[in-house]
Design a protein around this motif. Sequence first.
Motif, PDB file in Angstrom:
ATOM      1  N   LEU A 272      -0.378  -1.812   0.673  1.00 33.93           N
ATOM      2  CA  LEU A 272      -0.605  -0.651   1.682  1.00 33.93           C
ATOM      3  C   LEU A 272      -2.072  -1.008   2.354  1.00 33.93           C
ATOM      4  O   LEU A 272      -2.864  -1.340   1.674  1.00 33.93           O
ATOM      5  N   ALA A 273      -2.005  -0.874   3.645  1.00 35.87           N
ATOM      6  CA  ALA A 273      -3.290  -1.269   4.584  1.00 35.87           C
ATOM      7  C   ALA A 273      -3.361  -0.601   5.704  1.00 35.87           C
ATOM      8  O   ALA A 273      -2.550   0.119   6.266  1.00 35.87           O
ATOM      9  N   ARG A 274      -4.797  -0.619   6.191  1.00 39.80           N
ATOM     10  CA  ARG A 274      -4.966   0.022   7.429  1.00 39.80           C
ATOM     11  C   ARG A 274      -6.035  -0.695   7.793  1.00 39.80           C
ATOM     12  O   ARG A 274      -6.978  -1.446   7.348  1.00 39.80           O
ATOM     13  N   ASP A 275      -6.142  -1.008   9.161  1.00 41.30           N
ATOM     14  CA  ASP A 275      -6.895  -1.820   9.972  1.00 41.30           C
ATOM     15  C   ASP A 275      -6.963  -1.555  11.385  1.00 41.30           C
ATOM     16  O   ASP A 275      -6.243  -0.353  11.879  1.00 41.30           O
ATOM     17  N   ASP A 276      -7.826  -2.298  12.252  1.00 40.49           N
ATOM     18  CA  ASP A 276      -8.047  -1.674  13.677  1.00 40.49           C
ATOM     19  C   ASP A 276      -7.101  -2.810  14.677  1.00 40.49           C
ATOM     20  O   ASP A 276      -6.895  -2.298  15.658  1.00 40.49           O
ATOM     21  N   LEU A 277      -6.281  -3.461  13.895  1.00 33.95           N
ATOM     22  CA  LEU A 277      -5.126  -4.215  14.806  1.00 33.95           C
ATOM     23  C   LEU A 277      -4.143  -3.020  15.242  1.00 33.95           C
ATOM     24  O   LEU A 277      -3.621  -3.043  16.177  1.00 33.95           O
ATOM     25  N   MET A 278      -3.657  -2.038  14.125  1.00 28.39           N
ATOM     26  CA  MET A 278      -2.930  -0.852  14.543  1.00 28.39           C
ATOM     27  C   MET A 278      -3.742   0.261  14.193  1.00 28.39           C
ATOM     28  O   MET A 278      -3.431   1.017  13.223  1.00 28.39           O
ATOM     29  N   PRO A 279      -4.686   0.887  15.101  1.00 25.82           N
ATOM     30  CA  PRO A 279      -5.654   1.953  14.433  1.00 25.82           C
ATOM     31  C   PRO A 279      -4.679   3.121  14.280  1.00 25.82           C
ATOM     32  O   PRO A 279      -3.558   3.492  15.182  1.00 25.82           O
ATOM     33  N   GLY A 280      -5.047   3.902  13.162  1.00 23.00           N
ATOM     34  CA  GLY A 280      -4.172   5.208  12.792  1.00 23.00           C
ATOM     35  C   GLY A 280      -2.892   4.839  12.052  1.00 23.00           C
ATOM     36  O   GLY A 280      -2.268   5.887  11.597  1.00 23.00           O
ATOM     37  N   ASP A 281      -2.459   3.807  11.914  1.00 20.12           N
ATOM     38  CA  ASP A 281      -1.205   3.551  11.260  1.00 20.12           C
ATOM     39  C   ASP A 281      -1.531   2.871  10.062  1.00 20.12           C
ATOM     40  O   ASP A 281      -2.191   2.220   9.705  1.00 20.12           O
ATOM     41  N   SER A 282      -0.391   3.270   8.859  1.00 17.99           N
ATOM     42  CA  SER A 282      -0.403   2.738   7.841  1.00 17.99           C
ATOM     43  C   SER A 282       0.458   1.694   7.848  1.00 17.99           C
ATOM     44  O   SER A 282       1.659   1.633   8.247  1.00 17.99           O
ATOM     45  N   ARG A 283      -0.056   0.496   7.113  1.00 19.59           N
ATOM     46  CA  ARG A 283       0.965  -0.551   7.283  1.00 19.59           C
ATOM     47  C   ARG A 283       1.004  -1.197   5.819  1.00 19.59           C
ATOM     48  O   ARG A 283       0.289  -0.810   4.843  1.00 19.59           O
ATOM     49  N   GLY A 284       2.247  -2.215   5.648  1.00 17.25           N
ATOM     50  CA  GLY A 284       2.391  -2.448   4.358  1.00 17.25           C
ATOM     51  C   GLY A 284       3.831  -3.383   4.108  1.00 17.25           C
ATOM     52  O   GLY A 284       4.506  -3.306   5.122  1.00 17.25           O
ATOM     53  N   TYR A 285       4.099  -3.638   2.891  1.00 14.84           N
ATOM     54  CA  TYR A 285       5.289  -4.343   2.768  1.00 14.84           C
ATOM     55  C   TYR A 285       5.848  -3.856   1.183  1.00 14.84           C
ATOM     56  O   TYR A 285       4.814  -3.525   0.497  1.00 14.84           O
ATOM     57  N   VAL A 286       6.961  -4.158   0.977  1.00 16.03           N
ATOM     58  CA  VAL A 286       7.394  -4.152  -0.597  1.00 16.03           C
ATOM     59  C   VAL A 286       8.437  -5.309  -0.779  1.00 16.03           C
ATOM     60  O   VAL A 286       9.239  -5.838   0.031  1.00 16.03           O
ATOM     61  N   LYS A 287       8.602  -5.722  -1.978  1.00 13.30           N
ATOM     62  CA  LYS A 287       9.429  -6.784  -2.418  1.00 13.30           C
ATOM     63  C   LYS A 287       9.661  -6.586  -3.858  1.00 13.30           C
ATOM     64  O   LYS A 287       8.892  -6.410  -4.799  1.00 13.30           O
TER      65      LYS A 287
END
Length: 725
Positions: A272-287
């Motif tokens: 689970l990540a947050r960054d300035d590449l997509m401000p305000g959105d939570s990013r992540g992955y599952v496997k």
Amino acid sequence: MPGLLHRLILLVALAASLCCAPSLAQTPPVPPPAPGLATLVADRVEVTGNDLLIADGAVEVNFQGRRLRATRITFDGATDRLTIEGPITLTDGPDTLVLASQADLAADLSDGVLQSARLVLNQQLQIAAAEMVRTGGRYTQLSQTVASSCQVCTLNPTPLWEIRARRVVHDQLERQLYFDHAQFRVAGLPVFYLPRLRMPDPSLKRTRGFLMPDVRTTSGLGSGFKIPYFLPLGDSRDLTFTPYLTTKNGRALDLRYRQAFGAGLLELSGALARDDLMPGDSRGYVKALGDFALPSDFDLTFRIEAVSDPAYLLDYGLSEKDRLDSRIEVSRTRRNEHISARLIHFNSLRSDEDNATLPSLITDFNFYRRFSLGAVGGEGGLRFQTHSQSRSSDSLLDGDGDGIPDGRDTSRASLLIDWRRTWVAPAGILATALGEVSADAYDIRQDGRYEGSTLRSHAAAGVELRWPWVKAGRLGASHVIEPVVQLIWSPDSTDSLPNEDSTLVEFDEGNLFALNRFPGSDAVETGARANIGVTWTRHDPTGWTLGATLGRVLRESDTRQFGVASGLGGAQSDWLVGVEVSLLDGLRLTNRVLFDDSFDVTKGEMRMDLQRERYGIASSYVWMVADTTENRPADTSELFLDSSYKLTDAWTANMTGRYDFIAERATSAGLGLAFRNECLQVDLSLSRRFTSSTNVDPTTDFGLSVDLLGFGGGGEAGPARICRR
């Protein structure tokens, strides 16, 4: 008198009697010492009174798995203590070695004090101390210590890295090292200080604690650290947390859970990540990954993966995949039989693909069996297959211009039976009769042109003549030349069915003599044709081989089934030429070219693999003409390179790159430098991805990984440096 002294005196007397025996042949065999007895070997042994035993000269004592070697040992039975003069070597099990100048130890070697001592763990980590105190056979306390797994030379006594501490306690049962007031030094220079430090000893493979950090710098996220924390949850489970913080406000937490079962393995990971590449959105992955053994020799495997956005995997350096395929499969492979059933879900991350119009959900079942035909002779095969694919779109229209309605769903059941039998004709000619019969049942939905149920049958029959010629040269080389002619007939197909799994057709040495060159089941090769070719193989007695293939397909008429880039179109296919060279020194060259009668190249591929002791090169070049049937409107001309060079025994450099000659630009490039010796492993990497899309921008990635070898179950140690006199 203490029991240990009784045992030592008894063994000394026994040794003396053996030395005085007339001959070994007349001496009865001596049984090994009973459990708990000590053994003593020395040049001279003196017993004074009832309480004192002195062993002098090449002394060796073995007791309960511990072995002690020294110059002189004095045993005081009144105190049950050993006074030892060195140099001293104490081996305690397979993983612990103690060296010292002198010692005062208990009779069972489990307690005592050693002076000017050195502790060696698992033949890797060395801890030198002014004084060593052993307690209860479990704890070893060392004072004023220097710990390192690096080799120390007389002329250069400063190790590459070292940990200095006021005190180190080694828990031999838990296999842990505890440092007090630890100072980490590199090349003798202090780098950082920790009041308390706990690290696993080299024999421990799994333990709770921080793992070595990774440093990563990218143009999108900036510089950042990954600091993994490993948490074992028993003997068969563990959990790893990896926080990731970057200078461009990137914050991520990776999790990985692993569990071993009696019948298989399970691994779950995600982030689970947050960054300035997509401000305000939570990013992540599952496997999720799994591999399990089922009853009746079946295997269950699955892989499930999902991501929040198309750029996440590349931004965080996890993968370069641009299509995710989640699948679960049950399979079994036995002699002459294969069974598999699988469910697949595709998710494209490409900017030019719409998941709603792609076949995202696919189910397959395959049963294949080989058998002999008894009185008929030869060998037969039976294959039964079902296939189903569906799209989430409900549209009946072709919005992409590729001829496929956006919502087409397809189900198919297929049955194929094949047979071949070979006879040896006069002059050594091998004559073969072969054939196959297949039937397919289709059910197509949401397609205005093909919708409905369709039955299709197909058959093919042929004869094949092979005439192998073998010749041995005067210098020991052998040559095998084999001309082959294959005459195939199959009826022209009048069925109108969509082709979705056989659009990419390869023409190579593997299918030059095949009844059907389509890779899937939606299309079958029809018409009368002749597959002709010749192969030549040279085996040299020095070990190198050379192989060449020349072939072509001649048709009664153009069936218009194949695209331009396949090389199989027209009444006469392109010429296929393949050459392969394999040398003993690690060089392997493969070249395959398709060209027409005007020598215009349709497709070409050249691969080179060279592996030597100090360097290796893997390179390939591909050329293909444009073909809209393969969804490739422009020519392809690309060069790929992957190389490594061993600068020294410890330093290795590598380089990778891909260049697009049509676009006249590099698509990716990478440099790497790795250092590995007996105590340290360092990996440096720099990569640049030049291509961009609406999902992913061009990025530069820098990585640094450092691993101190000698703690825990780390990587294998590299070559040790040589001490110069």
